[in-house]
Design an enzyme around this catalytic site. Structure first.
Site, PDB file in Angstrom:
ATOM      1  N   ASP A 120     -11.617  -8.507   3.610  1.00 62.15           N
ATOM      2  CA  ASP A 120     -11.000  -7.486   2.761  1.00 62.15           C
ATOM      3  C   ASP A 120     -10.513  -8.177   1.488  1.00 62.15           C
ATOM      4  O   ASP A 120      -9.445  -8.763   1.448  1.00 62.15           O
ATOM      5  CB  ASP A 120      -9.850  -6.813   3.512  1.00 62.15           C
ATOM      6  CG  ASP A 120      -9.192  -5.728   2.672  1.00 62.15           C
ATOM      7  OD1 ASP A 120      -9.621  -5.526   1.517  1.00 62.15           O
ATOM      8  OD2 ASP A 120      -8.250  -5.086   3.177  1.00 62.15           O
ATOM      9  N   LYS A 129      -9.159  -2.348  -6.461  1.00 61.39           N
ATOM     10  CA  LYS A 129      -8.346  -2.804  -7.584  1.00 61.39           C
ATOM     11  C   LYS A 129      -9.182  -3.188  -8.809  1.00 61.39           C
ATOM     12  O   LYS A 129      -9.543  -2.324  -9.589  1.00 61.39           O
ATOM     13  CB  LYS A 129      -7.427  -3.936  -7.139  1.00 61.39           C
ATOM     14  CG  LYS A 129      -6.505  -3.465  -5.991  1.00 61.39           C
ATOM     15  CD  LYS A 129      -5.507  -4.478  -5.572  1.00 61.39           C
ATOM     16  CE  LYS A 129      -4.792  -4.096  -4.297  1.00 61.39           C
ATOM     17  NZ  LYS A 129      -3.595  -3.303  -4.473  1.00 61.39           N
ATOM     18  N   TYR A 144      -2.639  -6.376   5.386  1.00 64.65           N
ATOM     19  CA  TYR A 144      -2.669  -4.932   5.177  1.00 64.65           C
ATOM     20  C   TYR A 144      -4.066  -4.550   4.714  1.00 64.65           C
ATOM     21  O   TYR A 144      -4.651  -5.227   3.869  1.00 64.65           O
ATOM     22  CB  TYR A 144      -1.636  -4.543   4.105  1.00 64.65           C
ATOM     23  CG  TYR A 144      -1.646  -3.078   3.734  1.00 64.65           C
ATOM     24  CD1 TYR A 144      -1.161  -2.112   4.621  1.00 64.65           C
ATOM     25  CD2 TYR A 144      -2.124  -2.655   2.496  1.00 64.65           C
ATOM     26  CE1 TYR A 144      -1.158  -0.765   4.271  1.00 64.65           C
ATOM     27  CE2 TYR A 144      -2.123  -1.304   2.147  1.00 64.65           C
ATOM     28  CZ  TYR A 144      -1.635  -0.367   3.047  1.00 64.65           C
ATOM     29  OH  TYR A 144      -1.636   0.964   2.688  1.00 64.65           O
TER      30      TYR A 144
HETATM   31  N1  PMP Z   1      -6.697  -3.896   1.483  1.00 64.56           N
HETATM   32  C1  PMP Z   1      -5.886  -4.717   0.819  1.00 64.56           C
HETATM   33  C2  PMP Z   1      -6.021  -6.192   1.019  1.00 64.56           C
HETATM   34  C3  PMP Z   1      -4.933  -4.211  -0.055  1.00 64.56           C
HETATM   35  O1  PMP Z   1      -4.113  -5.051  -0.706  1.00 64.56           O
HETATM   36  C4  PMP Z   1      -4.843  -2.811  -0.236  1.00 64.56           C
HETATM   37  C5  PMP Z   1      -3.838  -2.183  -1.175  1.00 64.56           C
HETATM   38  N2  PMP Z   1      -2.845  -2.965  -1.650  1.00 64.56           N
HETATM   39  C6  PMP Z   1      -5.720  -1.989   0.487  1.00 64.56           C
HETATM   40  C7  PMP Z   1      -6.638  -2.566   1.321  1.00 64.56           C
HETATM   41  C8  PMP Z   1      -5.663  -0.494   0.350  1.00 64.56           C
HETATM   42  O2  PMP Z   1      -6.147  -0.094  -0.877  1.00 64.56           O
HETATM   43  P1  PMP Z   1      -5.730   1.340  -1.462  1.00 64.56           P
HETATM   44  O3  PMP Z   1      -4.265   1.276  -1.749  1.00 64.56           O
HETATM   45  O4  PMP Z   1      -6.596   1.474  -2.674  1.00 64.56           O
HETATM   46  O5  PMP Z   1      -6.067   2.348  -0.420  1.00 64.56           O
END
Ligand code: PMP
Length: 425
Positions: free
Chosen positions: A235, A263, A142
């Protein structure tokens, strides 16, 4: 009726599904979500005053636990000076420098307000840099909710290049090719067949539950992307400053071209980042032709929380401590499963872990989705009853913070063993 239940009923009248992010609604496990009134260290306290050991940690940011005195003090100071200026501040330079100094593949970094924006910008940069359109992602990874990345994103549609969400044009989704995690051949097939702008990967996926890269997978992915002229985007929204100062890329010895962070870099306030090689990052406006912006980007409060949290996380011995606690918990859970005779496995690295039921191992999306999610839901509810707050879905990582201690880990294992016993019947 509990206060949380009452609040949720009211929330459903005004907010779609009663929540501001879908997984919070507990649809995957049943029941209604807890409303949290307060957090302290590794504990959260619900609207009725019941306390829980927290393994959600706001989905990752709270590596220093809730309301850490150092973070709170710095925020109080910053708050008095004003909440936002929309102009540069000294602290954002300090945060950018901290990131660049700790993640060797990042030479320059741009701050955003969410992980979604960071990955969206990473793709735009990769497309601009290569002059190519297609991207490769992995099933079950994701990367936020932008159009291009909502394709087999750990839930929903399983068909090749089908968007996971209504409202995403097929034409957008058709530029996103989906490979299998831990399967290099599935990536190379795409790279051979047509020009690919970028391969984007969660180096250690957390969004299909925690899955570990097989030895050599990530370095080989780097070699492949270089050979075919595609940009490698790591990511590390979850893994950045979570597994090590330098993230998963430090542990697995790779140097991606572009890295997304989120995060922990925001310490519980809305902040994320996209960084990488100078020649790619300098394509961003105002230096270059790739547009990206944000009213609250680099917000002084978010930058303050991020910086203090990073200082705490990177304190000598911090990551070793988290790994110690992670191993203690994972070993304890495995032993409890074995003893009680519950089939399943625990994937863990550092302070990230997931318990899967009904399967012996999980190495990719297909294996993750083969597990027994009904049993997970019963496990989740049993743990909640015993004061342990886990992510309310099988396909998530749980997180340990520096505020957890051996005592909470022992309490968690004890509760889990009891719940496992109940699962047999
Ligand atoms: N990339 C990864 C690997 C994530 O785990 C997340 C959110 N859990 C995101 C992108 C998206 O981040 P946000 O919820 O701050 O938009």
């Amino acid at each position: 009726m509990s206060t949380s239940h009452k609040l949720f009923s009211e929330a459903e009248r005004y907010i779609p599904g009663g929540v501001n992010s879908p997984v919070r609604a507990w649809r995957a496990v049943g029941g209604h979500p807890l409303f949290i009134q307060r957090g302290r260290g590794c504990w959260v306290i619900d609207a009725d005053g019941k306390e829980y050991i927290d393994y959600v940690c706001s989905w990752g940011p709270l590596i220093a636990g809730h309301a850490h005195p150092q973070v709170v003090a710095a925020l109080e100071e910053a708050l008095k000076r004003g909440t936002s200026f929309g102009a540069p501040t000294a602290k954002e330079v300090e945060l950018a420098k901290f990131i660049v100094e700790n993640v060797p593949s990042i030479q320059k970094v741009r701050l955003t307000s969410s992980g979604t924006e960071a990955t969206m910008t990473a793709l735009r940069l990769a497309r601009a840099y290569t002059g190519r359109t297609k991207i490769v992602k992995f099933a079950g990874c994701y990367h936020g909710h932008s159009d291009a990345l909502l394709v087999r994103a750990g839930s929903g549609a399983l068909t090749f290049s089908q968007p996971d969400s209504l409202g995403v044009p097929e034409a957008f989704a058709s530029h996103t090719l989906v490979a299998e995690y831990n399967d290099l051949r599935s990536v190379e097939a795409y790279l051979k067949a047509e020009p690919v702008a970028a391969v984007i990967v969660e180096p250690v996926p957390g969004n299909m539950g925690v899955v570990l890269p097989e030895p050599g997978f990530l370095p080989a992915l780097q070699t492949l992307t270089r050979a075919y002229g595609a940009v490698l985007i790591c990511d590390e929204a979850m893994t950045g400053f979570r597994l090590a100062r330098g993230g998963a890329q430090e542990i697995y010895g790779i140097e991606p071209d572009v890295t997304c962070l989120a995060k922990i870099v925001g310490g519980g306030l809305p902040l994320a980042a996209v960084g990488g090689r100078r020649e790619i990052m300098d394509l961003l406006a105002p230096l270059g032709p790739v547009y990206q912006a944000g009213t609250l980007s680099g917000n002084p409060l978010a930058v303050t929380a991020g910086l203090e949290t990073l200082k705490i996380a990177c304190h000598p011995g911090g990551y070793e401590r988290l790994q110690e606690l992670g191993v203690l918990l994972a070993d304890g859970l495995r032993a409890a499963m074995r003893e009680v005779g519950i089939p399943g496995c625990v994937n863990q690295i550092g302070s990230m872990f997931t318990v899967f039921f009904g399967v012996e191992e999980v190495r990719n999306y297909a294996m993750a989705t083969a597990c027994d999610t009904r049993m997970f839901a019963r496990y989740f509810q049993g743990m909640i009853e015993r004061g342990i707050y886990l992510p309310p879905s099988q396909f998530e990582s749980a997180f340990i913070s520096l505020m957890h201690t051996e005592a909470e880990i022992a309490e968690t294992v004890r509760a889990a063993k009891e719940v496992f016993r109940g699962l047999r019947s």
